[in-house]
Enzyme design. Sequence first.
Site, PDB file in Angstrom:
ATOM      1  N   LYS A 255       0.891  -1.268  -0.525  1.00 30.87           N
ATOM      2  CA  LYS A 255       0.402   0.225  -0.234  1.00 30.87           C
ATOM      3  C   LYS A 255       0.690   1.396  -0.300  1.00 30.87           C
ATOM      4  O   LYS A 255       0.550   2.080  -0.844  1.00 30.87           O
ATOM      5  CB  LYS A 255      -0.802   0.276   0.952  1.00 30.87           C
ATOM      6  CG  LYS A 255      -2.137  -1.021   1.120  1.00 30.87           C
ATOM      7  CD  LYS A 255      -2.466  -1.204   2.726  1.00 30.87           C
ATOM      8  CE  LYS A 255      -2.032  -0.739   3.926  1.00 30.87           C
ATOM      9  NZ  LYS A 255      -1.795  -2.639   4.235  1.00 30.87           N
TER      10      LYS A 255
ATOM     11  N   ARG B 270     -10.267   0.305   8.361  1.00 33.99           N
ATOM     12  CA  ARG B 270      -9.026  -1.021   8.700  1.00 33.99           C
ATOM     13  C   ARG B 270     -10.649  -2.424   9.458  1.00 33.99           C
ATOM     14  O   ARG B 270     -10.221  -3.175   9.523  1.00 33.99           O
ATOM     15  CB  ARG B 270      -8.313  -0.713   9.599  1.00 33.99           C
ATOM     16  CG  ARG B 270      -6.900  -1.071   9.387  1.00 33.99           C
ATOM     17  CD  ARG B 270      -5.989  -1.386  10.659  1.00 33.99           C
ATOM     18  NE  ARG B 270      -4.440  -1.328   9.713  1.00 33.99           N
ATOM     19  CZ  ARG B 270      -3.645  -1.336   9.549  1.00 33.99           C
ATOM     20  NH1 ARG B 270      -3.898   0.072   8.551  1.00 33.99           N
ATOM     21  NH2 ARG B 270      -2.565  -1.728   9.060  1.00 33.99           N
TER      22      ARG B 270
ATOM     23  N   ARG C 260      11.851  -5.983   5.820  1.00 29.84           N
ATOM     24  CA  ARG C 260      11.732  -3.530   5.308  1.00 29.84           C
ATOM     25  C   ARG C 260      12.620  -3.209   5.560  1.00 29.84           C
ATOM     26  O   ARG C 260      13.027  -3.166   7.223  1.00 29.84           O
ATOM     27  CB  ARG C 260      10.248  -3.612   5.435  1.00 29.84           C
ATOM     28  CG  ARG C 260       9.952  -2.157   4.874  1.00 29.84           C
ATOM     29  CD  ARG C 260       8.461  -1.529   5.196  1.00 29.84           C
ATOM     30  NE  ARG C 260       8.012  -2.035   6.138  1.00 29.84           N
ATOM     31  CZ  ARG C 260       6.330  -2.104   6.214  1.00 29.84           C
ATOM     32  NH1 ARG C 260       5.608  -1.445   5.710  1.00 29.84           N
ATOM     33  NH2 ARG C 260       6.664  -2.995   7.119  1.00 29.84           N
TER      34      ARG C 260
ATOM     35  N   ARG D 151      11.132  -0.258  10.793  1.00 29.98           N
ATOM     36  CA  ARG D 151       9.886  -0.095  12.191  1.00 29.98           C
ATOM     37  C   ARG D 151      10.064  -0.928  13.140  1.00 29.98           C
ATOM     38  O   ARG D 151       9.987  -2.146  13.315  1.00 29.98           O
ATOM     39  CB  ARG D 151       8.680  -0.513  11.067  1.00 29.98           C
ATOM     40  CG  ARG D 151       8.247   0.624  10.960  1.00 29.98           C
ATOM     41  CD  ARG D 151       6.851   1.094   9.539  1.00 29.98           C
ATOM     42  NE  ARG D 151       5.645  -0.120  10.072  1.00 29.98           N
ATOM     43  CZ  ARG D 151       4.573  -0.307   9.675  1.00 29.98           C
ATOM     44  NH1 ARG D 151       4.615   0.260   8.341  1.00 29.98           N
ATOM     45  NH2 ARG D 151       3.261  -0.647   9.717  1.00 29.98           N
TER      46      ARG D 151
HETATM   47  P1  AP5 Z   1       5.114  -1.702   2.097  1.00 26.13           P
HETATM   48  O1  AP5 Z   1       4.633  -0.742   0.743  1.00 26.13           O
HETATM   49  O2  AP5 Z   1       5.339  -1.070   2.392  1.00 26.13           O
HETATM   50  O3  AP5 Z   1       3.616  -2.098   2.584  1.00 26.13           O
HETATM   51  P2  AP5 Z   1       2.203  -2.068   3.072  1.00 26.13           P
HETATM   52  O4  AP5 Z   1       1.189  -2.201   2.705  1.00 26.13           O
HETATM   53  O5  AP5 Z   1       2.535  -0.616   2.998  1.00 26.13           O
HETATM   54  O6  AP5 Z   1       2.464  -2.234   4.753  1.00 26.13           O
HETATM   55  P3  AP5 Z   1       2.447  -1.930   6.234  1.00 26.13           P
HETATM   56  O7  AP5 Z   1       3.129  -2.995   6.809  1.00 26.13           O
HETATM   57  O8  AP5 Z   1       2.905  -0.146   6.173  1.00 26.13           O
HETATM   58  O9  AP5 Z   1       1.375  -2.334   6.471  1.00 26.13           O
HETATM   59  P4  AP5 Z   1       0.314  -2.003   8.033  1.00 26.13           P
HETATM   60  O10 AP5 Z   1      -1.233  -1.966   6.857  1.00 26.13           O
HETATM   61  O11 AP5 Z   1       0.312  -3.148   8.816  1.00 26.13           O
HETATM   62  O12 AP5 Z   1       0.737  -0.900   8.609  1.00 26.13           O
HETATM   63  P5  AP5 Z   1       0.304   1.072   9.102  1.00 26.13           P
HETATM   64  O13 AP5 Z   1       1.367   1.631   9.146  1.00 26.13           O
HETATM   65  O14 AP5 Z   1      -1.057   0.935   7.760  1.00 26.13           O
HETATM   66  O15 AP5 Z   1       5.922  -2.758   1.273  1.00 26.13           O
HETATM   67  C1  AP5 Z   1       6.378  -3.932   2.556  1.00 26.13           C
HETATM   68  C2  AP5 Z   1       7.691  -4.797   2.367  1.00 26.13           C
HETATM   69  O16 AP5 Z   1       7.416  -4.832   0.922  1.00 26.13           O
HETATM   70  C3  AP5 Z   1       8.446  -2.974   1.286  1.00 26.13           C
HETATM   71  O17 AP5 Z   1       9.657  -3.984   1.644  1.00 26.13           O
HETATM   72  C4  AP5 Z   1       8.317  -3.153   0.174  1.00 26.13           C
HETATM   73  O18 AP5 Z   1       9.431  -2.702  -0.827  1.00 26.13           O
HETATM   74  C5  AP5 Z   1       7.912  -4.710  -0.483  1.00 26.13           C
HETATM   75  N1  AP5 Z   1       7.590  -4.834  -1.217  1.00 26.13           N
HETATM   76  C6  AP5 Z   1       6.089  -3.706  -1.941  1.00 26.13           C
HETATM   77  N2  AP5 Z   1       5.709  -4.323  -2.865  1.00 26.13           N
HETATM   78  C7  AP5 Z   1       6.528  -5.133  -3.208  1.00 26.13           C
HETATM   79  C8  AP5 Z   1       5.748  -6.204  -4.887  1.00 26.13           C
HETATM   80  N3  AP5 Z   1       5.224  -5.617  -5.544  1.00 26.13           N
HETATM   81  N4  AP5 Z   1       6.879  -6.891  -5.083  1.00 26.13           N
HETATM   82  C9  AP5 Z   1       8.035  -7.153  -3.733  1.00 26.13           C
HETATM   83  N5  AP5 Z   1       8.254  -6.990  -2.886  1.00 26.13           N
HETATM   84  C10 AP5 Z   1       7.824  -5.483  -2.126  1.00 26.13           C
HETATM   85  O19 AP5 Z   1      -0.128   0.741  10.230  1.00 26.13           O
HETATM   86  C11 AP5 Z   1       0.213  -0.182  11.441  1.00 26.13           C
HETATM   87  C12 AP5 Z   1      -0.593  -0.082  12.795  1.00 26.13           C
HETATM   88  O20 AP5 Z   1      -0.664   1.214  12.927  1.00 26.13           O
HETATM   89  C13 AP5 Z   1      -1.360  -1.094  12.456  1.00 26.13           C
HETATM   90  O21 AP5 Z   1      -0.702  -2.026  12.860  1.00 26.13           O
HETATM   91  C14 AP5 Z   1      -2.007  -0.768  13.702  1.00 26.13           C
HETATM   92  O22 AP5 Z   1      -1.795  -0.462  15.008  1.00 26.13           O
HETATM   93  C15 AP5 Z   1      -2.285   1.315  13.316  1.00 26.13           C
HETATM   94  N6  AP5 Z   1      -3.236   1.635  12.302  1.00 26.13           N
HETATM   95  C16 AP5 Z   1      -2.278   1.761  11.374  1.00 26.13           C
HETATM   96  N7  AP5 Z   1      -4.115   2.697  10.581  1.00 26.13           N
HETATM   97  C17 AP5 Z   1      -5.104   2.541  11.754  1.00 26.13           C
HETATM   98  C18 AP5 Z   1      -6.799   2.431  10.866  1.00 26.13           C
HETATM   99  N8  AP5 Z   1      -6.985   3.004  10.526  1.00 26.13           N
HETATM  100  N9  AP5 Z   1      -7.257   2.020  12.739  1.00 26.13           N
HETATM  101  C19 AP5 Z   1      -6.852   1.580  13.640  1.00 26.13           C
HETATM  102  N10 AP5 Z   1      -5.411   1.335  13.777  1.00 26.13           N
HETATM  103  C20 AP5 Z   1      -4.462   1.453  12.664  1.00 26.13           C
HETATM  104 MG    MG Z   2       2.598   0.592   4.538  1.00 22.77          MG
END
Ligand code: AP5
Ligand code: MG
Length: 205
Positions: free
Chosen positions: A13, A88, A122, A152
């Site tokens: 994402k 989410r 990552r 992270r």
């Molecule tokens: P990346 O693009 O970083 O993936 P992502 O989908 O953004 O994954 P996240 O880990 O950021 O998602 P998340 O939902 O767990 O975390 P968030 O910060 O939203 O890619 C990942 C890796 O893969 C990288 O190394 C990249 O280079 C590689 N990659 C990408 N595309 C690729 C491809 N096509 N092929 C190969 N490799 C690839 O949330 C974190 C925390 O915040 C949550 O756990 C929760 O506690 C809280 N939070 C956030 N939003 C909410 C909400 N709405 N409600 C409640 N709590 C929330």
């Molecule tokens: Mg992300």
Amino acid sequence: MNVILLGAPGAGKGTQATRLAEKYGIPHISTGDIFRENIKKQTPIGVVAKSYIDKGQLVPDEVTVEIVKQRLAMDDCKNGYLLDGFPRNTFQAEELDKFSTVEKVVDIDVDLTKLLKRITGRRVCVCGESFHVDFLNGKTTCDKCGSELYQRADDNEETVKNRLSVYQNQTAPLIEYYQKAGKLVLINGDQSIDKVFEDITKTLG
Ligand code: AP5
Ligand code: MG
């Protein structure tokens, strides 16, 4: 263009949102990034968020929904936005429907079994870029801005397992929610970053 990027942790994402925001000139709004910014600055929201994020659980809805509501009311969202990581769960989706009209929901689909490796490998940069150790060839600095890369706090194996199960139980039902609303576009996220980007831009136009 009001777009949601849906997908499991590590689906890509953030990677795609950075590129899409540049191409379309609309803001990339990641609730995860907003929480991490607050944690860094040790704000009251940051203190609350950290206790949940460290465990891989969702930050309470009342905190999260209010943050997004205020953010979407800002001037730069007038021509559209890319929401990454929100909504989410069904409650957040229903609340969002009350204060904004989403046009498309892009679901980046990757087999959950592949995501643990993606996330634990990552490395991220303060500028927003992210990389995977497998492609860094030992490099520890960012290609884009030269800063030192880091991991992270929630990218350890135990927390990632919790995040994936929270996704399955609480976030995955949104696929059906938006399918019923006729807004869902399914994208195969198990392809190169460039190919995923190409597929998304084709559907967004
Ligand atoms: P990346 O693009 O970083 O993936 P992502 O989908 O953004 O994954 P996240 O880990 O950021 O998602 P998340 O939902 O767990 O975390 P968030 O910060 O939203 O890619 C990942 C890796 O893969 C990288 O190394 C990249 O280079 C590689 N990659 C990408 N595309 C690729 C491809 N096509 N092929 C190969 N490799 C690839 O949330 C974190 C925390 O915040 C949550 O756990 C929760 O506690 C809280 N939070 C956030 N939003 C909410 C909400 N709405 N409600 C409640 N709590 C929330
Ligand atoms: Mg992300």
